[in-house]
Write a protein that holds these residues in place. Structure first.
Motif, PDB file in Angstrom:
ATOM      1  N   ASP A  31       0.828  -1.215   0.000  1.00 27.43           N
ATOM      2  CA  ASP A  31       0.000   0.000   0.000  1.00 27.43           C
ATOM      3  C   ASP A  31       0.859   1.260   0.000  1.00 27.43           C
ATOM      4  O   ASP A  31       0.571   2.233  -0.715  1.00 27.43           O
ATOM      5  N   ARG A  32       1.918   1.234   0.794  1.00 24.97           N
ATOM      6  CA  ARG A  32       2.823   2.391   0.873  1.00 24.97           C
ATOM      7  C   ARG A  32       3.468   2.676  -0.488  1.00 24.97           C
ATOM      8  O   ARG A  32       3.571   3.840  -0.907  1.00 24.97           O
ATOM      9  N   LEU A  33       3.879   1.629  -1.173  1.00 29.06           N
ATOM     10  CA  LEU A  33       4.535   1.815  -2.466  1.00 29.06           C
ATOM     11  C   LEU A  33       3.561   2.319  -3.532  1.00 29.06           C
ATOM     12  O   LEU A  33       3.922   3.152  -4.373  1.00 29.06           O
ATOM     13  N   ILE A  34       2.339   1.829  -3.500  1.00 27.40           N
ATOM     14  CA  ILE A  34       1.328   2.295  -4.450  1.00 27.40           C
ATOM     15  C   ILE A  34       1.072   3.788  -4.242  1.00 27.40           C
ATOM     16  O   ILE A  34       1.044   4.579  -5.198  1.00 27.40           O
ATOM     17  N   LYS A  35       0.909   4.179  -2.993  1.00 25.90           N
ATOM     18  CA  LYS A  35       0.670   5.588  -2.677  1.00 25.90           C
ATOM     19  C   LYS A  35       1.862   6.444  -3.114  1.00 25.90           C
ATOM     20  O   LYS A  35       1.683   7.517  -3.704  1.00 25.90           O
ATOM     21  N   ALA A  36       3.081   5.965  -2.848  1.00 25.35           N
ATOM     22  CA  ALA A  36       4.285   6.721  -3.207  1.00 25.35           C
ATOM     23  C   ALA A  36       4.426   6.861  -4.725  1.00 25.35           C
ATOM     24  O   ALA A  36       4.823   7.912  -5.234  1.00 25.35           O
ATOM     25  N   ALA A  37       4.099   5.789  -5.469  1.00 19.99           N
ATOM     26  CA  ALA A  37       4.187   5.841  -6.931  1.00 19.99           C
ATOM     27  C   ALA A  37       3.192   6.847  -7.498  1.00 19.99           C
ATOM     28  O   ALA A  37       3.518   7.615  -8.417  1.00 19.99           O
ATOM     29  N   MET A  38       1.992   6.864  -6.957  1.00 24.64           N
ATOM     30  CA  MET A  38       0.988   7.818  -7.425  1.00 24.64           C
ATOM     31  C   MET A  38       1.424   9.250  -7.126  1.00 24.64           C
ATOM     32  O   MET A  38       1.285  10.143  -7.964  1.00 24.64           O
ATOM     33  N   GLN A  39       1.988   9.472  -5.946  1.00 23.14           N
ATOM     34  CA  GLN A  39       2.447  10.809  -5.585  1.00 23.14           C
ATOM     35  C   GLN A  39       3.622  11.249  -6.457  1.00 23.14           C
ATOM     36  O   GLN A  39       3.708  12.409  -6.871  1.00 23.14           O
ATOM     37  N   GLN A  40       4.511  10.320  -6.747  1.00 19.10           N
ATOM     38  CA  GLN A  40       5.691  10.644  -7.554  1.00 19.10           C
ATOM     39  C   GLN A  40       5.306  11.079  -8.962  1.00 19.10           C
ATOM     40  O   GLN A  40       5.930  11.974  -9.546  1.00 19.10           O
ATOM     41  N   THR A  41       4.298  10.451  -9.525  1.00 21.98           N
ATOM     42  CA  THR A  41       3.893  10.762 -10.897  1.00 21.98           C
ATOM     43  C   THR A  41       2.902  11.912 -10.975  1.00 21.98           C
ATOM     44  O   THR A  41       2.710  12.491 -12.052  1.00 21.98           O
ATOM     45  N   GLY A  42       2.251  12.220  -9.854  1.00 20.82           N
ATOM     46  CA  GLY A  42       1.235  13.266  -9.869  1.00 20.82           C
ATOM     47  C   GLY A  42      -0.068  12.823 -10.501  1.00 20.82           C
ATOM     48  O   GLY A  42      -0.942  13.646 -10.779  1.00 20.82           O
ATOM     49  N   LEU A  43      -0.216  11.525 -10.735  1.00 24.56           N
ATOM     50  CA  LEU A  43      -1.435  10.990 -11.340  1.00 24.56           C
ATOM     51  C   LEU A  43      -2.457  10.624 -10.271  1.00 24.56           C
ATOM     52  O   LEU A  43      -2.114  10.390  -9.110  1.00 24.56           O
ATOM     53  N   THR A  44      -3.684  10.568 -10.665  1.00 21.44           N
ATOM     54  CA  THR A  44      -4.737  10.015  -9.822  1.00 21.44           C
ATOM     55  C   THR A  44      -5.189   8.704 -10.446  1.00 21.44           C
ATOM     56  O   THR A  44      -4.871   8.402 -11.599  1.00 21.44           O
ATOM     57  N   PHE A  45      -5.948   7.937  -9.706  1.00 23.43           N
ATOM     58  CA  PHE A  45      -6.405   6.645 -10.242  1.00 23.43           C
ATOM     59  C   PHE A  45      -7.273   6.834 -11.482  1.00 23.43           C
ATOM     60  O   PHE A  45      -7.313   5.967 -12.356  1.00 23.43           O
ATOM     61  N   SER A  46      -7.932   7.973 -11.586  1.00 29.41           N
ATOM     62  CA  SER A  46      -8.762   8.228 -12.764  1.00 29.41           C
ATOM     63  C   SER A  46      -7.916   8.434 -14.023  1.00 29.41           C
ATOM     64  O   SER A  46      -8.426   8.321 -15.142  1.00 29.41           O
ATOM     65  N   ASN A  47      -6.619   8.728 -13.841  1.00 26.48           N
ATOM     66  CA  ASN A  47      -5.719   8.886 -14.989  1.00 26.48           C
ATOM     67  C   ASN A  47      -5.209   7.546 -15.513  1.00 26.48           C
ATOM     68  O   ASN A  47      -4.643   7.480 -16.612  1.00 26.48           O
ATOM     69  N   LEU A  48      -5.359   6.481 -14.743  1.00 24.98           N
ATOM     70  CA  LEU A  48      -4.831   5.177 -15.127  1.00 24.98           C
ATOM     71  C   LEU A  48      -5.744   4.499 -16.140  1.00 24.98           C
ATOM     72  O   LEU A  48      -6.965   4.679 -16.125  1.00 24.98           O
TER      73      LEU A  48
END
Length: 374
Positions: free
Chosen positions: A58-75
């Motif tokens: 969970d921590r890594l998923i959150k960190a990856a999203m923050q690093q890219t600036g994307l939201t789940f709706s962008n995936l």
């Protein structure tokens, strides 16, 4: 419009999460190693591995999203390793991926961990299909032909130990820490440096130990490394002291590498000849030379990479080996496999079951002795 795929890897002892854009740009590629957790046991403990994945994913998923600036709706999709591997760890990553896909109404893509290794070359080098593959890792040693995405022909496999397994078990016999492969490489490198400084021919030690090259007299493309491992055990047992000296460890490590390379040269020479003959028509449409892909964790080994580069050139083929950081298990390879499958509409339902075994070529002939590694 660009597409982004989040990939989750949890098949063994590294938790990996990555986000890749469909043009091959790695937006994030985060890995949490479990090295310390397993060190005292001298190998990966499945229960400990699964719990560690649970702690970190969970921590890594959150960190990856923050690093890219994307939201789940962008995936555009969520990809996760669903096998093969340690089933507890596979379940952790798979269920995390399914939960995100369900919560955000995204396609879910079940990725074969082995296929992801083989497709990394298309991420880094845009290799055209078909291509020849040598997959060498802690659990698998196989020669395959990648005909298309999700279509692989196995032409050789190990009948006992995988190459990475042979490295680690031999290193353990020598008293080296886990994982043993990198330590074996460092010792062999130190031996070469010692030879250069003292004007010694490194091949003298190869002749001294005279290690076997298993199955090289057989007209096939299968591997066997247990006999080589036993021969190393015999040489180690001949050492009278309780502890191998640094000089002895360097010699043994170098001799072991040269025996491995002898086996690989033999089997890959057969495989290259077979591949170019059987797929001549398809290869005519590609820009020469045809490719052989080196994949899996053992593909990071310097000696193997250099030897395979030389061998490929002698057969008028191009060796494609991903950067070292992408050879070991990582989320980027899972995300890229997800992109490859998404392009072809290969998505999976949320009831896809985790698989501890998932052969790339389910129709391949069974090999006596190979067991589940076939």
């Amino acid at each position: 419009m660009s597409k982004y795929v989040l990939g989750i890897e949890s098949s063994c002892d590294d938790t990996g999460v990555a986000i890749i854009r469909d043009d091959g740009t790695i937006m994030a590629n985060l890995i949490s190693s479990q090295f310390e957790e397993h060190l005292e046991f001298g190998g990966v403990v499945p229960e400990i591995a699964a719990r560690a994945h649970l702690d970190h994913v969970d921590r890594l998923i959150k960190a990856a999203m923050q690093q890219t600036g994307l939201t789940f709706s962008n995936l555009s999709a969520i990809a996760a390793t669903c096998g093969p591997g340690l089933i507890g760890g596979v379940m952790v990553g798979m269920m995390a991926g399914k939960a995100i896909a369900a919560a955000h109404d995204l396609p879910f893509i079940a990725v074969n961990h082995l296929e992801a290794h083989l497709l990394t070359a298309r991420l880094t080098n845009e290799v055209a299909l078909p291509y020849l593959c040598l997959l060498v890792s802690g659990g698998h040693s196989q020669l395959l032909i990648a005909e298309d995405i999700s279509s692989y022909k196995r032409i050789g496999t190990t009948l006992d130990d995988a190459l990475g397994e042979a490295f680690d078990k031999t290193a353990k016999m020598m008293g080296l820490p886990y994982p043993g492969g990198p330590y074996m490489q460092k010792l062999a490198e130190d031996y070469i440096s010692r030879c250069a400084a003292n004007n010694i021919d490194p091949q003298d030690i190869v002749k001294k130990y005279n290690l076997p090259h298993p199955l090289t007299r057989h007209d096939n493309m299968d591997f066997s490394f247990s006999g080589l491992k036993t021969a190393m055990r015999t040489h180690i047992d001949k050492i009278k002291t309780d502890e191998i000296s640094i000089a002895q460890a360097e010699e043994l490590a170098y001799a072991f590498h040269q025996a491995i390379i002898g086996v690989l040269n033999n089997k890959l020479s057969r495989a290259m000849t077979y591949f170019k003959a059987e797929y001549a028509t398809q290869l005519e449409t590609q820009a020469p030379p045809p490719a052989i892909v080196l994949a899996g964790g053992v593909a990071a080994n310097r000696f193997i990479r250099e030897a395979m580069q030389e061998l490929a050139a002698s057969h008028n083929m191009a060796l494609i080996a991903p950067p070292v950081k992408l050879c070991s298990d990582n989320g980027a390879m899972i995300a890229w496999a997800g992109i490859e499958r998404l392009r072809r509409g290969m998505v999976d339902s949320l009831d896809f079951a985790a698989r501890p075994r998932w052969p790339l070529d389910p129709n391949a002939e069974k090999r006596i002795g190979a067991g589940v590694k076939a």
